[in-house]
Enzyme design. Structure first.
Site: not given
Ligand code: NVA
Ligand code: CP
Length: 303
Positions: A102, A129, A132, A219, A259, A287
Site C-alpha cells: 500500500r 484499489h 477493494q 468514498d 469501502c 475483503r
Molecule cells: N480513497 C480512500 C480509500 C480508502 C480505502 C483513500 O485513498 O484514503
Molecule cells: N477499505 C480499506 O482499504 O480499508 P483500510 O484503509 O482500513 O485498509
C-alpha cells in the site's frame, strides 16, 4: 495472472474466476472446511499508509490459508530511507512468496513487479484499489445474484476508488454512472478505457447519476495523503452525498456500499449508512475472501 497491480490488467474471465473462488473459500471457511493452499508460504505486507481492513484481512487470510504474513511498515524498512524499490523487490523475492504493498505512487507497485520475481498485490495506491473492488463485486453478486446489466452509481471524488470501480464494474457488464464535481474527475487513463463503453456516464449532478441505480457507492472527500486539502474539499464536494434525496431516485431495493472508513454527514448521511450497514459490513468481510482468492491464484496457481 502474475500480479494484481490494477484491474485494467485483468480480463473479465480472470475477474469472474477470482469471484467464484472467493465464494468457494467463503463457503469453506463458514463450514469449517480447511483450505491450506499456501502452507509454508510467507506474504510481506508493505504499508506506507494507514490501514485497518487491508492489513487485518490479508494477515488473517494468509493464516487461514496455512501461510504467514509479515507486517512491514515502510518507516522501518530501508525503502523508507531511500533504498530503491528495484533493490527491495529483488531482495524480498529471495525470502518471500508474495508482496502486498500500500503506497502513494502506482509506479512504485509496477516497479516492484518489474524487478521482483514473486507476485505483487496492490493494496491501494493513489491510482487504484483493486482488492477493494473485487470484494465489492463479490458483495454485489451475493445480493443481486448477478452483475451483468446492473446499474452502478458512484458519487464523490474521482479518486482511487472511482478509478477501480469504473474499470471493474464495466468489465463485468454493469452500467456505470459517476457524479463528480469539476476538477475531481477520474484518472484520464480510466476515462480513456471507459470511452469504449456506451453504458458509461460521467455527470455533475448526483441525482442524475443515481436515477434507477441498483448499487450506490461513495468514498471520502479527502483520501489518505490529502489531509491538507480537507477544508477546500469540503467546499468542492458539498452536495456530493448519499442521502435520502439521492436514495429516492434509485431503485427501491438499491444497495449502498462504502469501502470505509466513512465520514458520516460528509459523503454519506448517518441515516443511510446505518440503513445499509448490513451491505457495508458484508462488503468489508468480503475483503478477506476476495483477497484469499487473489493470493491462491497468484501464489499457488495450480490449486
Ligand atoms: N480513497 C480512500 C480509500 C480508502 C480505502 C483513500 O485513498 O484514503
Ligand atoms: N477499505 C480499506 O482499504 O480499508 P483500510 O484503509 O482500513 O485498509
Amino acid at each position: 495472472m502474475k500480479h494484481l497491480l490494477k484491474l485494467l490488467d485483468l480480463s473479465t474471465e480472470e475477474i469472474v474466476d477470482i469471484l467464484n473462488l472467493a465464494d468457494q473459500l467463503k463457503y469453506e471457511q463458514k463450514h469449517g472446511i480447511s483450505h491450506q493452499h499456501l502452507k509454508g508460504m510467507t506474504l510481506g505486507m508493505i504499508f506506507q499508509k494507514a490501514s485497518t481492513r487491508t492489513r487485518v484481512s490479508f494477515e488473517t487470510g494468509m493464516y487461514q490459508l496455512g501461510g504467514h504474513a509479515l507486517f512491514l511498515s515502510s518507516k522501518e524498512l530501508q525503502i523508507g530511507r531511500g533504498e530503491p524499490a528495484q533493490d527491495t523487490a529483488r531482495v524480498l523475492s529471495r525470502y518471500l512468496n508474495g508482496i502486498m504493498i500500500r503506497t502513494f505512487e502506482q509506479s512504485e507497485v509496477e516497479d516492484l513487479a518489474e524487478y521482483g520475481s514473486i507476485p505483487i498485490i496492490n493494496g491501494l495506491t493513489d491510482f487504484c484499489h483493486p482488492c477493494q473492488v473485487l470484494a465489492d463485486l463479490q458483495t454485489i453478486r451475493e445480493y443481486k445474484n448477478k452483475l451483468d446489466g446492473l446499474k452502478f452509481c458512484y458519487i464523490g471524488d474521482g479518486n482511487n476508488m472511482a478509478n477501480s470501480l469504473t474499470v471493474g464494474c464495466l468489465k463485468v457488464g454493469m452500467s456505470v454512472s459517476l457524479a463528480c464535481p469539476d476538477g475531481y474527475h477520474p484518472d484520464p487513463q480510466v476515462l480513456e478505457f471507459a470511452k469504449a463503453y456506451k453504458n458509461f456516464k460521467l455527470v455533475a449532478d448526483p441525482k442524475e447519476a443515481a436515477a434507477d441505480a441498483d448499487v450506490l457507492y461513495t468514498d471520502v472527500w479527502a483520501s489518505m495523503g490529502q489531509e491538507g486539502e480537507a477544508e477546500k474539499r469540503k467546499i468542492a464536494f458539498k452536495g456530493y452525498q448519499i442521502n435520502d434525496d439521492v436514495m429516492s431516485v434509485a431503485k427501491s431495493d438499491a444497495m449502498v456500499l462504502h469501502c470505509l472508513p466513512a465520514h458520516r454527514e460528509e459523503e454519506i448521511t448517518a441515516k443511510v449508512f446505518e440503513q445499509h450497514a448490513a451491505d457495508i459490513f458484508d462488503e468489508a468481510e468480503n475483503r478477506l475472501h476476495a483477497q484469499k482468492a487473489v493470493m491462491v491464484r497468484l501464489m499457488a496457481p495450480g490449486k
